[in-house]
Design a protein around this motif. Structure first.
Motif, PDB file in Angstrom:
ATOM      1  N   UNK A   1      -3.541   1.304  -2.572  1.00 20.87           N
ATOM      2  CA  UNK A   1      -3.082   2.604  -3.069  1.00 20.87           C
ATOM      3  C   UNK A   1      -1.606   2.466  -3.402  1.00 20.87           C
ATOM      4  N   UNK A   2      -1.296   2.642  -4.662  1.00 22.20           N
ATOM      5  CA  UNK A   2       0.081   2.423  -5.104  1.00 22.20           C
ATOM      6  C   UNK A   2       0.758   3.743  -5.463  1.00 22.20           C
ATOM      7  N   UNK A   3       2.047   3.809  -5.212  1.00 21.36           N
ATOM      8  CA  UNK A   3       2.861   4.966  -5.588  1.00 21.36           C
ATOM      9  C   UNK A   3       4.026   4.464  -6.423  1.00 21.36           C
ATOM     10  N   UNK A   4       4.195   5.059  -7.608  1.00 16.02           N
ATOM     11  CA  UNK A   4       5.247   4.617  -8.519  1.00 16.02           C
ATOM     12  C   UNK A   4       6.257   5.728  -8.765  1.00 16.02           C
ATOM     13  N   UNK A   5       7.345   5.356  -9.461  1.00 14.90           N
ATOM     14  CA  UNK A   5       8.389   6.301  -9.812  1.00 14.90           C
ATOM     15  C   UNK A   5       7.791   7.380 -10.730  1.00 14.90           C
ATOM     16  N   UNK A   6       7.807   8.639 -10.323  1.00 13.11           N
ATOM     17  CA  UNK A   6       7.056   9.676 -11.047  1.00 13.11           C
ATOM     18  C   UNK A   6       7.510   9.919 -12.480  1.00 13.11           C
ATOM     19  N   UNK A   7       8.783   9.690 -12.781  1.00 10.77           N
ATOM     20  CA  UNK A   7       9.291  10.016 -14.122  1.00 10.77           C
ATOM     21  C   UNK A   7       9.226   8.843 -15.107  1.00 10.77           C
ATOM     22  N   UNK A   8       8.820   7.673 -14.621  1.00  9.22           N
ATOM     23  CA  UNK A   8       8.630   6.549 -15.534  1.00  9.22           C
ATOM     24  C   UNK A   8       7.220   6.583 -16.110  1.00  9.22           C
ATOM     25  N   UNK A   9       7.067   6.068 -17.314  1.00  6.81           N
ATOM     26  CA  UNK A   9       5.725   5.936 -17.878  1.00  6.81           C
ATOM     27  C   UNK A   9       5.057   4.695 -17.281  1.00  6.81           C
ATOM     28  N   UNK A  10       3.743   4.609 -17.501  1.00  8.73           N
ATOM     29  CA  UNK A  10       3.025   3.428 -17.027  1.00  8.73           C
ATOM     30  C   UNK A  10       3.560   2.160 -17.657  1.00  8.73           C
ATOM     31  N   UNK A  11       3.848   2.225 -18.959  1.00  3.57           N
ATOM     32  CA  UNK A  11       4.383   1.056 -19.655  1.00  3.57           C
ATOM     33  C   UNK A  11       5.731   0.628 -19.117  1.00  3.57           C
TER      34      UNK A  11
END
Length: 302
Positions: A87-97
């Motif tokens: 389960x991954x959590x990424x920076x919310x304001x960045x796009x997937x690319x």
């Protein structure tokens, strides 16, 4: 450590307070090998992986990756591996690319043609922001970044959680490609069919203890064969035959499905022959059959 061993875990033990999460865990991973690390949730899979990644310090035992100590030389090891958690959590304001490109740069890699091919294969919209992604799409971002990374060891901890069946097939194809290129893969999963399709060898862990390890062929030799049979004479004594388990008889007592221990298979077939066999099919046990047998044995059942 031999040059032919990518990962070596020996006598690994980890305690959290009075709770022993891992006890004497040991296994090895070789170049070009896909190793399935299986067990139910809470069995100790993720704790073992965190030890391999140098994120937690074992109480005792040894973990070596590329001949380096996983705890004291983690930075050196991480230059040669790719990791995807469940389960991954990424920076919310960045796009997937943007996230994929950032993860690649952090690994000293660049966005490549392969990255674009992976984005297309996984059918990811890279222009959407991470906060709008479903769990499955977040997994795609992590998998695309990992498969775009040139590494020697790939570690996946429940990697297909949230993916649909078509994307699971894409994942399996990419694992096969890594193997063909001589890369090593540690795949932690509780989805037995996933492991069965991809893995050369399997390690089964339960409550922090490795209860079996080896190739699927070796394990199947030790376990039961599934049988479906139809006879002219009734099979009323079937359940009394040595080595027969989980027998299901039809109402007329002339059709049955059951499993039989490998060492008793010949004797049971001979017994069935006397009942005038109409049809007979046998199938090797699945990994799920094997898995359930170990768990039932641990619980005092068959």
């Amino acid at each position: 450590m031999s040059q032919q061993v990518v990962l070596e875990v020996k006598g690994l033990e980890k305690k959290f307070g009075k709770f022993t999460a891992l006890k004497n865990v040991a296994f090895t991973l070789h170049p070009g090998e896909v190793l399935g690390f299986i067990g139910p949730n809470g069995a100790g899979k993720s704790t073992t992986i965190r030890s391999i990644l140098g994120l937690i310090k074992p109480n005792s035992g040894q973990v070596k990756v590329f001949g380096c100590d996983a705890w004291t030389e983690a930075a050196k090891i991480h230059q040669r591996l790719a990791y995807v958690p469940g389960d991954v959590t990424f920076w919310p304001n960045l796009t997937g690319g943007q996230t994929i490109d950032l993860l690649l740069r952090l690994s000293g890699q660049e966005h490549s043609q392969q990255t674009d091919q992976l984005i297309a294969a996984f059918k990811l919209d890279p222009n959407k922001k991470n906060r709008s992604y479903s769990k499955g799409n977040r997994q795609k971002v992590a998998l695309i970044a990992a498969f775009s990374t040139e590494a020697d060891l790939y570690i996946f901890d429940e990697p297909t959680s949230g993916l649909d069946p078509l994307n699971e097939l894409v994942f399996q194809k990419r694992i096969a490609e890594l193997k063909q290129r001589g890369k090593s893969v540690l795949l932690s999963s509780h989805i037995l069919s996933e492991v069965e399709r991809m893995c050369d060898n399997v390690v089964i862990i339960r409550e922090g203890v490795v209860i079996e390890s080896g190739s699927l062929a070796e394990m199947r030799h030790l376990t039961r064969t599934n049988v479906a049979v139809k006879t002219h004479a009734p099979l009323t004594e079937l359940t009394k035959q040595p080595g027969v388990h989980q027998a299901e008889l039809a109402n007329d007592q002339r059709s049955a499905k059951f499993s039989v221990d490998a060492e008793q298979l010949g004797a049971v077939i001979t017994w069935l022959s006397a009942k005038e066999i109409v049809s007979l099919t046998t199938a090797p046990p699945t990994l799920e059959d094997l898995f359930m047998r170990y768990y039932q044995a641990d619980k005092g059942g068959e």
